[in-house]
Each structure stands twice: as C-alpha cells, then as structure tokens.
Design an enzyme around this catalytic site. Structure first.
Site, PDB file in Angstrom:
ATOM      1  N   GLU A   1       0.848  -1.350  -0.367  1.00  0.00           N
ATOM      2  CA  GLU A   1       0.097   0.263   0.093  1.00  0.00           C
ATOM      3  C   GLU A   1       1.121   1.130  -0.092  1.00  0.00           C
ATOM      4  O   GLU A   1       0.332   1.927   0.646  1.00  0.00           O
ATOM      5  CB  GLU A   1      -0.756   0.036   1.412  1.00  0.00           C
ATOM      6  CG  GLU A   1      -2.633  -0.034   1.266  1.00  0.00           C
ATOM      7  CD  GLU A   1      -3.140  -0.046  -0.472  1.00  0.00           C
ATOM      8  OE1 GLU A   1      -2.689  -0.983  -1.321  1.00  0.00           O
ATOM      9  OE2 GLU A   1      -2.824   2.072  -1.101  1.00  0.00           O
TER      10      GLU A   1
HETATM   11  C1  LIG Z   1       2.620  -9.962   0.271  1.00  0.00           C
HETATM   12  C2  LIG Z   1       2.125  -8.868  -0.272  1.00  0.00           C
HETATM   13  C3  LIG Z   1       0.876  -8.399  -0.988  1.00  0.00           C
HETATM   14  C4  LIG Z   1       0.770  -7.280  -2.822  1.00  0.00           C
HETATM   15  N1  LIG Z   1      -0.488  -7.286  -1.982  1.00  0.00           N
HETATM   16  C5  LIG Z   1      -0.831  -6.331  -3.335  1.00  0.00           C
HETATM   17  C6  LIG Z   1      -1.920  -6.082  -3.721  1.00  0.00           C
HETATM   18  O1  LIG Z   1      -2.908  -6.284  -3.990  1.00  0.00           O
HETATM   19  N2  LIG Z   1      -1.951  -4.843  -5.814  1.00  0.00           N
HETATM   20  C7  LIG Z   1      -0.662  -4.692  -6.012  1.00  0.00           C
HETATM   21  O2  LIG Z   1      -0.784  -4.007  -6.227  1.00  0.00           O
HETATM   22  N3  LIG Z   1       0.390  -5.022  -4.802  1.00  0.00           N
HETATM   23  C8  LIG Z   1       0.677  -4.950  -4.499  1.00  0.00           C
HETATM   24  N4  LIG Z   1       1.997  -5.893  -3.275  1.00  0.00           N
HETATM   25  C9  LIG Z   1       2.589  -4.659  -3.923  1.00  0.00           C
HETATM   26  C10 LIG Z   1       3.499  -3.836  -2.979  1.00  0.00           C
HETATM   27  O3  LIG Z   1       2.439  -2.956  -3.411  1.00  0.00           O
HETATM   28  C11 LIG Z   1       4.903  -3.586  -3.529  1.00  0.00           C
HETATM   29  O4  LIG Z   1       5.814  -4.513  -3.229  1.00  0.00           O
HETATM   30  C12 LIG Z   1       5.673  -1.982  -2.860  1.00  0.00           C
HETATM   31  O5  LIG Z   1       4.524  -1.006  -3.569  1.00  0.00           O
HETATM   32  C13 LIG Z   1       6.539  -1.743  -3.493  1.00  0.00           C
HETATM   33  O6  LIG Z   1       6.689  -2.192  -4.647  1.00  0.00           O
HETATM   34  P1  LIG Z   1       8.628  -2.944  -4.641  1.00  0.00           P
HETATM   35  O7  LIG Z   1       8.684  -4.267  -3.736  1.00  0.00           O
HETATM   36  O8  LIG Z   1       7.959  -2.631  -5.882  1.00  0.00           O
HETATM   37  O9  LIG Z   1       9.447  -2.110  -4.142  1.00  0.00           O
HETATM   38  P2  LIG Z   1      10.007  -1.003  -4.326  1.00  0.00           P
HETATM   39  O10 LIG Z   1       9.264  -0.222  -5.298  1.00  0.00           O
HETATM   40  O11 LIG Z   1      11.914  -1.557  -6.006  1.00  0.00           O
HETATM   41  O12 LIG Z   1      10.972  -0.431  -2.949  1.00  0.00           O
HETATM   42  C14 LIG Z   1      12.244  -1.209  -2.821  1.00  0.00           C
HETATM   43  C15 LIG Z   1      12.784   0.403  -1.813  1.00  0.00           C
HETATM   44  O13 LIG Z   1      13.253   1.421  -2.589  1.00  0.00           O
HETATM   45  C16 LIG Z   1      12.198   2.173  -1.547  1.00  0.00           C
HETATM   46  N5  LIG Z   1      12.172   3.343  -2.505  1.00  0.00           N
HETATM   47  C17 LIG Z   1      11.702   2.761  -4.433  1.00  0.00           C
HETATM   48  N6  LIG Z   1      11.135   4.506  -4.430  1.00  0.00           N
HETATM   49  C18 LIG Z   1      11.587   5.042  -3.930  1.00  0.00           C
HETATM   50  C19 LIG Z   1      11.824   6.336  -4.659  1.00  0.00           C
HETATM   51  N7  LIG Z   1      11.453   7.431  -5.024  1.00  0.00           N
HETATM   52  N8  LIG Z   1      12.456   7.272  -3.319  1.00  0.00           N
HETATM   53  C20 LIG Z   1      12.756   6.922  -2.195  1.00  0.00           C
HETATM   54  N9  LIG Z   1      13.137   5.133  -2.305  1.00  0.00           N
HETATM   55  C21 LIG Z   1      12.217   4.874  -3.337  1.00  0.00           C
HETATM   56  C22 LIG Z   1      11.361   1.793  -0.751  1.00  0.00           C
HETATM   57  O14 LIG Z   1      10.841   2.429  -0.062  1.00  0.00           O
HETATM   58  C23 LIG Z   1      11.829   0.014  -0.927  1.00  0.00           C
HETATM   59  O15 LIG Z   1      12.667   0.948   0.287  1.00  0.00           O
HETATM   60  C24 LIG Z   1       1.657  -7.045  -2.607  1.00  0.00           C
HETATM   61  C25 LIG Z   1       2.947  -6.808  -2.163  1.00  0.00           C
HETATM   62  C26 LIG Z   1       3.493  -7.839  -1.510  1.00  0.00           C
HETATM   63  C27 LIG Z   1       4.740  -8.302  -0.626  1.00  0.00           C
END
Ligand SMILES: Cc1cc2nc3c(=O)[nH]c(=O)nc-3n(C[C@H](O)[C@H](O)[C@H](O)COP(=O)(O)OP(=O)(O)OC[C@H]3O[C@@H](n4cnc5c(N)ncnc54)[C@H](O)[C@@H]3O)c2cc1C
Length: 610
Positions: free
Chosen positions: A444
């Site tokens: 989220e």
């Molecule tokens: C169990 C689970 C359930 C989920 N359910 C859903 C769902 O129902 N629907 C859905 O759409 N998604 C869902 N997600 C996805 C979830 O919303 C994403 O994992 C989350 O938004 C983070 O994206 P990412 O994993 O690609 O991490 P990344 O975006 O790659 O981030 C990795 C790290 O980098 C940091 N970061 C990234 N961009 C920036 C920036 N611009 N500035 C500073 N720091 C940054 C982040 O804060 C984090 O610490 C789910 C994930 C999991 C694990």
C-alpha cells in the site's frame, strides 16, 4: 489465542472520542450506540470463534495452486460464508448500495477485531470492501448491478491491481495496456504481480480493479485508466459468462500472511481479456484508484493496531503466569519465592510501552475515522467544518499507515521478548504476529512513500490550513491543561514536543526553498515519526484527562477494577511522554542538523565487497 480488550475499545469510542455524537446527525440517525455495541459483540464472537482458531492452522497450511486453481486453507470458505451471513463486510457501505451505512469509527473497530484474529483471512473481505467502495463511488448504475451487488452479497470478491515487475513504488511505469473494443469495453493485456486475493476458492468470481494505459495515452501516472476486469465475464443480465482470460501464473511463498493468496496474474495472454473502463472516464485511473488506496492505507494501519493489540494482550497473559526469578527487593535471599515475570521492572516497561502505543494508535485511527464520518455527514449543511474534517483525514492518513505499520512489527518483537524463548517457537502466537506484521510497512505504498506524501503534499495542502488546525488543537489542549495536577509535567513536555515538530517543519521548508530536495527526502521518515509521536502523546494525555474524571467516579463507587482501568490509562500516557516522546528531540536535532553523510557517501563507500 486471539485476545481483544473491549473495555479499552469502548473507552476510546464512547468516553474519550464520544463517537455517539454521530447518532445525532441525519447521516447516522438510523443507528444507535446499542446497535453498534451489538455488532461489535457479534464481530468479536465471529473473530474469537470462527476466524481466530483458523489463524495458526492457516499459516501452516498456506494456500495452494494446482491445475490453475488456488485453494485457501481448510475452514476459510466456511468462514467467508459466515462473515456474509452476519453482514460484517458491508457495515460502512451506504444504505442505498445495500450496506448498513454505519460510521467508519465503528468500522475501524470491526476491522481491528477481524484483522487481530486472522490477518490473512481479513485480506479477502478487506480488499473486496475497498473494491466495492470504489465501484460504489465511481461505477455506473449498470456496474453496480453487475458487480457491486454480488460483491456485497459475498458471491464476488475484489482486488486492486497496480504492481508490475518493473512498477512497484513507481506506479507511473505501468505497462499493462488497454485497447478500445467498443463503448467502455477494452482489451486488456499485461502482467500484475503481488496481487493480494488475486485468486482463491471463496467466491464464484473475482473483480479485479486494474490500472492500465490506453493506447496513445501519455506516460506516467497521468496516462493511467482504471478497469473492471472480472475473472469470469459477467453478462449484462448478471449471469456469469466465459472465463475472461485472466491466468494465475503463480502464488508467492512468503514470510507472513501465508493464508492470503498473493498472485501473479497474466491478463490477456490469449488476447481475450476484456475490461470495463470505470465510469467511462479515460486517464482518471489514479484519481479513482486513490479512493481505494486511501481506504487501504487506513486499513493497513488498522491491521497494524490489530496485530499489535493481539501481541500485547497475549504477552500480558503470559507475563501474568510465567514464574521466573524472585523480586529484586529480595536479591540477597536465595530462598525468596519465585514471582510472575510481570513483577519484574523491565517486563513492566515492555508491557507498558506496548499498551501505550496500542491504545494511542487505536485512538488515532478511530479519531481519523470520526473525522471522515463528520466530513461526510456535514458536507451538505456546513461546508467549512466538513472541509476541516476532510483535511484532517488527508493529513493523518500517511501517519496512521506508516506509524502503525512500523510499530506493529516493533510491538510484536517486544511481545516475543516478554515471552523469552517461548515466544520464538510456534507453540505461542507471537512469532506469527511478527512475521505477519512485516508486510504492513511495505504494501500500500512503502512507509517511505507515505513519508514523502506527508512532507511533499499533505503538509502544504489547503495552504497549510490542515497542519495549522492540527497544531492549534494541540496548542489549545496544552493551554487548557498545563496546570493540571498530576499531569502538568507531561502536558508541558507535549508543548515542547509540539514546538520541536514545528521547528522540524521549518527545517523542511528551508530545505524546500533552498532547493535541497534530497535533504527533504532524507529526513521525511524521521519527520513522520516525530509527527506521529507528538500526535500519540496528545491523544494519550487527552485520554488521561478523561480517565482522571472516570477514576474519581469509580472511586466514589468503590469499583476497584474500574479504578485500576482508569489508572492504567493515566500511567500509559505518562509512560509514553517520559519514555518515548523525548526521542522527538533527538530526531529534531538530526533533521535540523542537515547532515549529508548518507547522501555524500560514495556507493563503494558502503562496502567495497562485491
Ligand atoms: C504480500 C504482498 C501483497 C501485496 N499486495 C498487493 C496488491 O494487492 N496489489 C498491488 O498492486 N500490489 C501489492 N503488493 C505490492 C506492494 O504494494 C509493493 O511491493 C510495494 O508498493 C513496493 O514496491 P516494490 O516491492 O516494487 O519495491 P520498490 O518500489 O522496488 O522499493 C524498494 C525500496 O526502495 C524504496 N524506494 C522506491 N522508490 C523510491 C523513491 N522514489 N524514493 C525513495 N525510495 C524509494 C522503497 O521505499 C523500498 O524501500 C503486495 C506486495 C506483497 C509483498
């Protein structure tokens, strides 16, 4: 075993925040406190008797994917059926849509009880509620008949589909495509990952809310549109049609919430996936999806409170029973009797930190929901007050999401510490709480994304009026109560901490105006923590003032259990202010200090190891 503290919940609802004021407004006059209490009792029974006992077995069994079908753990389909028989999912949905039209302030408590009993199970109705609310707000009357009504009846479930392999925090990088077929119907093609409740065996159908880019739309978030993509097509007359070319590629094997199916979904691999443009409005996907995301952000914060509360109450019960060591007062006497660990000062410190944070966070979430209820109820009659309440919802949402998420993990960790070795093994529920809680700070929008939202948007919105109203409420409280016997020192400390928050805000403005944007992002997360802890200190002290009056009345009635309850509220506030709140001054020093080492360290300076 799931435990909840209804006495503490009722204090927050009715004695402290006076949620009963809502029943005097037209929007909620069809309900009464008695009816809401009956629903809370019913929900607690459901949580204790139905989903609570499925929590640990569901964690061990997890979900399965075989022959393209996802199965949830044993007992989940039956629990889903019971949930809809009780009507718990649609409590806050408007009456005209087929819900109870209940206040969100009560809805928060229902969600807390359900998530505390079984976080993974609650994901399924939680997402269905969010998708239903989105459809209710932006969908057409035909969408309501085809999708919303079966969702509220428990026949269809819902999801939110944003994340893609290369588009996590960066939603604007979404590649899922939409090509117009006819009217509002589009061909959808793309892959979404990590989709909670993405596939399961609880319902006849699943309604995916999918963000996609219509051919030729601009890049970034501005070019995104939102589509209703059912797993099985739904005919105009509501009959279920053919499968809609949505394939479950895999489900995740993960740290926690293992009974919640997290799926990778391929839309349109066979070129036959159809989606309906929400509201017939292209390029409005983010605005529409934000309705679901804001609701989900608050819901994630409430998940945090729920797990933290369950962890705290279990640790408390264990601490009352586990005998170990003797009192420090008899440290020289080898024959001194063993005592329950709750008698040791350090265990009391851990327990009181947990209690103060759980109760402070719950108050914050209920207060936010009350603002939302008042904003909706006053919209037609008092625009000014409605705008004030709406502004507070806006301002406090990232704090509820991020702080409650972080603290849930921290509190689960403290709970394990209270148990000692027994907390580390599967015989007790707290190790699962810790694993389940970690996701709250990630999905989220990660907690840092929440902090960016707070510092870059929420502080400035309405020309800073929301923040000014928030600070003036705290300032007024400090002025009214600064000489209060027994709490004067703590109320003075709150005033100083609020001053620190303002100075931290001033530092942010200076970074912004001098173009030091990296410095803003570097301190955004500590800033959110400062604001959260000042907020909690205010709410806990406000509760303590109310509790002092309650205690006086209970003393007159010689009602010892109630006297102890109220004393507990006062002690929790004092503890938070004296043990947790001083940390805001250290964080302020770090924020205004503007140290650049995290920015200036060369990448290889982190380590030259490859
Ligand atoms: C169990 C689970 C359930 C989920 N359910 C859903 C769902 O129902 N629907 C859905 O759409 N998604 C869902 N997600 C996805 C979830 O919303 C994403 O994992 C989350 O938004 C983070 O994206 P990412 O994993 O690609 O991490 P990344 O975006 O790659 O981030 C990795 C790290 O980098 C940091 N970061 C990234 N961009 C920036 C920036 N611009 N500035 C500073 N720091 C940054 C982040 O804060 C984090 O610490 C789910 C994930 C999991 C694990």
């Amino acid at each position: 075993m799931f435990k909840a503290d209804l006495r503490a919940i009722r204090f927050t609802l009715y004695e402290h925040l006076k949620v009963q004021q809502l029943f005097e407004l037209d929007a909620f006059s069809h309900l009464s406190r008695e009816e809401c209490d009956a629903i809370i009792d019913q929900c607690l029974r459901f949580a204790t008797e139905v989903t609570g006992p499925l929590n640990a077995p569901g964690d061990r069994a997890g979900c399965g994917l075989a022959d393209g079908r996802v199965t949830t753990p044993p007992g989940f389909p039956e629990a889903w059926r019971r949930l809809f028989e009780l009507g718990l999912m649609s409590f806050t949905m408007p009456v005209k849509a087929g819900g109870f039209g209940g206040p969100r302030a009560i809805g928060v408590v229902l969600a807390e009880l359900q998530s505390g009993a079984n976080t993974a199970f609650q994901m399924y109705p939680g997402l269905t509620h969010g998708a239903a609310d989105l459809l209710e707000t932006f969908g057409s009357p035909r969408d309501h008949e085809r999708f919303l009504a079966p969702m509220l009846a428990g026949r269809f479930a819902g999801t939110m589909c944003l994340t893609e392999p290369h588009a996590g925090s960066d939603v604007g990088a979404t590649r899922t495509r939409a090509r117009r077929l006819e009217g509002d119907v589009y061909a959808i093609q793309g892959t979404k990952i990590f989709i909670s409740s993405g596939d399961h065996d609880l319902t006849e159908n699943i309604v995916h809310m999918v963000l996609a880019r219509i051919e030729g739309a601009p890049p970034g978030t501005k070019g995104l549109s939102l589509f209703i993509v059912p797993k099985r097509w739904v005919e105009e007359d509501g009959r279920l049609g053919e499968p809609n070319d949505v394939t479950t590629v895999s489900i995740e094997h993960k740290l926690g919430i293992r009974a919640s199916a997290t799926a990778t979904l391929a839309f349109g691999d066979g070129g036959r996936c159809r989606g309906i443009l929400v509201g017939g409005r292209p390029h409005e996907g983010m605005r529409q999806m934000f309705r679901m995301m804001n609701g989900a952000r608050i819901a994630v914060g409430v998940q945090g409170i729920a797990v933290a509360s369950a962890a705290y109450l279990n640790a408390l019960a264990y601490a009352r029973e586990r005998l170990q060591g003797s009192s420090v007062r008899h440290f020289k006497d080898p024959n001194a009797p063993r005592v329950a660990i709750i008698e040791h000062a350090d265990v009391r410190r851990l327990l009181l930190e947990m209690k103060a944070k759980v109760e402070g966070m719950r108050t914050l979430a209920v207060k936010l929901a009350l603002h939302a209820d008042l904003a909706g109820a006053l919209q037609a009659t008092d625009e000014g007050r409605a705008a004030y309440h709406e502004g507070q919802v806006d301002l406090l949402t990232p704090i509820v999401k991020a702080y409650c998420a972080d603290q849930a993990f921290r509190i689960a960790e403290l709970a394990i510490q209270v148990y000692g070795g027994a907390g580390y093994v599967e015989d007790h529920p707290v190790e699962q709480y810790l694993r389940d809680a970690k996701i709250f700070s990630i999905y989220e929008g990660t907690n840092h994304i929440q902090a960016l939202d707070l510092v870059a948007r929420k502080l400035q919105s309405r020309g800073g009026a929301n923040l000014a109203a928030f600070l003036s409420e705290i300032g007024g409280f400090v002025e009214r109560h600064r000489a209060r016997p027994g709490l004067a020192a703590e109320i003075g400390a709150l005033g100083e901490a609020a001053g620190a928050l303002q100075r931290a805000g001033g530092a942010l403005i200076e970074f912004f105006t001098s173009g030091r944007l990296e410095q803003v992002t570097l301190v955004a997360s500590p800033f959110l923590e400062v604001m959260a802890e000042v907020t909690l200190a205010h709410l806990l002290l406000d509760a303590a003032v109310v509790a002092e009056a309650g205690r006086a009345a209970a003393e007159e009635e010689h009602h010892q259990e109630e006297v102890d309850f109220y004393r507990g509220k006062v002690m929790a506030a004092k503890f938070f202010v004296n043990f947790v709140l001083p940390g805001v001054h250290a964080k302020l020093a770090a924020i205004v200090g503007a140290d650049r080492s995290a920015l200036d360290i060369p990448d290889a300076g982190f380590s030259t190891a490859r």
